[in-house]
Design a protein around this motif. Structure first.
Motif, mmCIF file in Angstrom:
data_model
loop_
_atom_site.group_PDB
_atom_site.id
_atom_site.type_symbol
_atom_site.label_atom_id
_atom_site.label_comp_id
_atom_site.label_asym_id
_atom_site.label_seq_id
_atom_site.Cartn_x
_atom_site.Cartn_y
_atom_site.Cartn_z
ATOM 1 N N TRP A 35 0.855 -1.181 0.000
ATOM 2 C CA TRP A 35 0.000 0.000 0.000
ATOM 3 C C TRP A 35 0.898 1.240 0.000
ATOM 4 N N PHE A 36 0.502 2.216 -0.787
ATOM 5 C CA PHE A 36 1.213 3.480 -0.895
ATOM 6 C C PHE A 36 0.200 4.599 -0.717
ATOM 7 N N GLY A 49 3.528 -3.237 3.459
ATOM 8 C CA GLY A 49 3.657 -4.305 2.480
ATOM 9 C C GLY A 49 3.530 -5.662 3.124
ATOM 10 N N ILE A 50 3.145 -6.641 2.305
ATOM 11 C CA ILE A 50 3.056 -8.017 2.757
ATOM 12 C C ILE A 50 3.652 -8.893 1.669
ATOM 13 N N ILE A 68 -1.642 -4.993 7.768
ATOM 14 C CA ILE A 68 -1.873 -5.403 6.389
ATOM 15 C C ILE A 68 -2.102 -6.904 6.365
ATOM 16 N N SER A 69 -3.021 -7.333 5.526
ATOM 17 C CA SER A 69 -3.317 -8.751 5.403
ATOM 18 C C SER A 69 -3.791 -9.035 3.981
ATOM 19 N N LYS A 70 -3.950 -10.301 3.665
ATOM 20 C CA LYS A 70 -4.402 -10.636 2.325
ATOM 21 C C LYS A 70 -5.216 -11.917 2.350
ATOM 22 N N TYR A 93 -3.167 3.858 -2.590
ATOM 23 C CA TYR A 93 -3.065 2.966 -3.729
ATOM 24 C C TYR A 93 -2.439 1.635 -3.304
ATOM 25 N N CYS A 94 -2.812 0.597 -4.001
ATOM 26 C CA CYS A 94 -2.126 -0.675 -3.803
ATOM 27 C C CYS A 94 -1.344 -0.993 -5.070
#
Length: 122
Positions: A35-36, A49-50, A68-70, A93-94
């Motif tokens: 993510w930014f 980040g991940i 952060i997760s996914k 943004y991602c």
């Protein structure tokens, strides 16, 4: 492939938001995602980040407040933001990232997709 971020909005200081990003690519579970954010007049900056293996990294400005997760099955990455501050206001943004030493940088700096605006204000 289009990146699509969502979940932004207006929140009071101290509040929380959860952002989502869909990146429907093959092998999503193995790539690194980040993510930014970009505030008016400033350059886009790394937030979190991940890695494909689940390792996470956060900018010190959000460490302890963001997670952060996914979900590989859904090809989505999430950014849970808590204790939000006015200085967190930005377009978020991602993007897929590449890890170079301690730096997490965009894999393709020309493919950002649509961001989502987060406004922290009372």
């Amino acid at each position: 492939v289009q990146l699509q971020a969502s979940g932004g909005g207006l929140v009071q200081p101290g509040g929380s938001l959860r952002l989502s990003c869909t990146y429907p690519v093959s092998g999503f579970g193995y790539i690194h995602m980040g993510w930014f954010r970009q505030s008016p007049g400033k350059q886009r900056e790394f937030v979190a980040g991940i890695s494909g293996g689940g390792m996470t990294k956060f900018d010190e400005s959000v460490s302890g407040r963001y997670t952060i997760s996914k979900t590989s099955a859904k090809k989505q990455v999430y950014l849970q933001m808590t204790k939000l501050k006015p200085e967190d206001t930005a377009d978020y943004y991602c993007n897929q990232v590449t890890i170079r030493g301690t730096d997490w940088v965009p894999y393709n700096d020309r493919n950002w997709g649509q961001g989502t605006l987060v406004t922290v204000s009372s």
